[in-house]
Design a protein around this motif. Structure first.
Motif, PDB file in Angstrom:
ATOM      1  N   TRP A   1       0.779  -1.355  -0.300  1.00 18.50           N
ATOM      2  CA  TRP A   1       0.153   0.307   0.178  1.00 18.50           C
ATOM      3  C   TRP A   1       0.710   1.132  -0.309  1.00 18.50           C
ATOM      4  O   TRP A   1       0.272   2.164  -0.540  1.00 18.50           O
ATOM      5  N   ILE A   2       1.973   1.378   0.959  1.00 16.21           N
ATOM      6  CA  ILE A   2       2.843   2.270   0.701  1.00 16.21           C
ATOM      7  C   ILE A   2       3.401   1.911  -0.112  1.00 16.21           C
ATOM      8  O   ILE A   2       3.552   3.568  -1.378  1.00 16.21           O
ATOM      9  N   VAL A   3       3.963   1.428  -1.159  1.00 16.27           N
ATOM     10  CA  VAL A   3       4.497   1.613  -2.219  1.00 16.27           C
ATOM     11  C   VAL A   3       3.420   2.410  -3.245  1.00 16.27           C
ATOM     12  O   VAL A   3       3.931   3.286  -4.176  1.00 16.27           O
ATOM     13  N   MET A   4       2.907   2.107  -3.627  1.00 17.41           N
ATOM     14  CA  MET A   4       1.595   2.024  -4.455  1.00 17.41           C
ATOM     15  C   MET A   4       0.737   3.884  -4.124  1.00 17.41           C
ATOM     16  O   MET A   4       1.272   4.346  -5.234  1.00 17.41           O
ATOM     17  N   ILE A   5       1.000   3.860  -3.567  1.00 15.30           N
ATOM     18  CA  ILE A   5       0.709   5.017  -2.807  1.00 15.30           C
ATOM     19  C   ILE A   5       1.167   6.140  -2.732  1.00 15.30           C
ATOM     20  O   ILE A   5       0.927   7.503  -3.701  1.00 15.30           O
ATOM     21  N   GLY A   6       2.778   6.275  -2.947  1.00 16.93           N
ATOM     22  CA  GLY A   6       3.952   6.887  -2.978  1.00 16.93           C
ATOM     23  C   GLY A   6       4.769   6.929  -4.811  1.00 16.93           C
ATOM     24  O   GLY A   6       4.042   7.544  -4.800  1.00 16.93           O
ATOM     25  N   PHE A   7       3.723   5.838  -5.320  1.00 21.49           N
ATOM     26  CA  PHE A   7       3.956   5.198  -7.191  1.00 21.49           C
ATOM     27  C   PHE A   7       2.582   6.493  -7.262  1.00 21.49           C
ATOM     28  O   PHE A   7       2.816   7.345  -8.547  1.00 21.49           O
ATOM     29  N   SER A   8       1.672   6.070  -7.039  1.00 27.11           N
ATOM     30  CA  SER A   8       0.470   6.995  -7.491  1.00 27.11           C
ATOM     31  C   SER A   8       0.717   8.950  -7.328  1.00 27.11           C
ATOM     32  O   SER A   8       0.184   9.085  -8.197  1.00 27.11           O
TER      33      SER A   8
END
Length: 304
Positions: free
Chosen positions: A28-35
């Motif tokens: 979740w943290i990686v995907m939120i940061g990527f978004s």
């Protein structure tokens, strides 16, 4: 009498280990940061396009400009250059997509017939063009010999015969059960009736996919316009955007005054507004048409 095996309880199915929680949290943290990394540049340019020239380079994080203004959009849309570029881009996108669909559908339908003479040879020659081309210089000289320099047809005709689109359509047509055509012929239908009443309706998914791919290609293209249509009255939107962002020709394209040229803030607001005017239609349509991109990856992927 039925033998029922014991099934795990609902609590056992929902039981999660600490490792599962940690993995989910990291994902979740990686995907939120990527978004955020993807959305933030677009949001920053959007804020700049609605900002006043004095607030373009103001420090601090801003969710929305204060005060907000649409003067940059008024200035850009009031120029004849934007209207010319939009007209040429829309004309190219619509005409180029229709021509590409006609050529791709016709060629793919013919190649889908296993009784076509030299079917495999023609297919191999088309696939060969996907890996090797004549080169930029040879193509440029050939386009001049056939009279397509300074001609809008230079942006429409060359991309019309795409080997990739034809192969995708060909594989889709070969996946259609031949019994559909055979039953229609037994009922007395002609070849044109079978094509228009059976093949075309069944092929709408692949037609929509190729149409979307072709439209996005024509809307985003600028290099061929740079080579073959350099005149101002033939300017396309993406080439205008490139000249503003990379070649810094905002003064030549928009006829800015001396006072505006001395202020880099005015130029930045115009750049941001022009960027969103150019990419706005694609950004608005893509979320609704994204499923066709996914479907297009699978469409025709089976071996024909």
């Amino acid at each position: 009498m039925r033998l029922r095996l014991p099934t795990p309880g609902r609590a056992a199915l929902k039981r999660r280990t600490l490792e599962d929680v940690i993995v989910d949290a990291v994902v979740w943290i990686v995907m939120i940061g990527f978004s955020i990394s993807v959305i933030y540049p677009f949001w920053t340019m959007l804020i700049d396009s609605f900002s006043t020239p004095e607030n373009v380079y103001s420090l601090g994080f801003r969710l929305w400009p204060r005060p907000a203004t649409i003067e940059a959009y008024r200035d850009v849309l009031s120029k004849d250059t934007v209207g010319i570029a939009y007209y040429n881009t829309v004309l190219r996108t619509v005409a180029g997509t229709l021509v590409t669909l006609f050529v791709s559908f016709s060629a793919a339908y013919a190649l889908a017939r296993r009784t076509l003479p030299l079917n495999k040879t023609i297919t191999l020659l088309m696939i060969f063009t996907m890996f090797f081309s004549g080169g930029l210089i040879a193509t440029y000289l050939w386009m001049g010999q056939i009279g397509l320099h300074n001609n809008r047809l230079a942006l429409i005709l060359p991309p019309a015969a795409s080997a990739y689109y034809i192969i995708i359509m060909r594989n889709f047509f070969r996946a259609i059960p031949p019994e559909l055509e055979e039953s229609a012929f037994m009922d007395g239908a002609s070849a044109y009736t079978v094509l228009l009443r059976i093949i075309v309706p069944v092929s709408m998914p692949v037609v929509a996919t190729i149409a979307l791919w072709s439209a996005v290609f024509h809307w985003d293209s600028w290099f061929d316009a740079l080579l073959y249509t350099p005149k101002r009255e033939q300017l396309v939107l993406q080439l205008m955007l490139r000249r503003i962002l990379i070649e810094h020709q905002a003064s030549n394209l928009f006829d800015l005054s001396v006072d505006e040229l001395e202020s880099s803030f005015v130029v930045e607001t115009i750049k941001a507004a022009t960027l969103y005017i150019a990419i706005g239609p694609i950004i608005l349509l893509y979320p609704f048409l994204q499923r066709y991109f996914v479907k297009g990856i699978m469409t025709g992927s089976l071996k024909g």
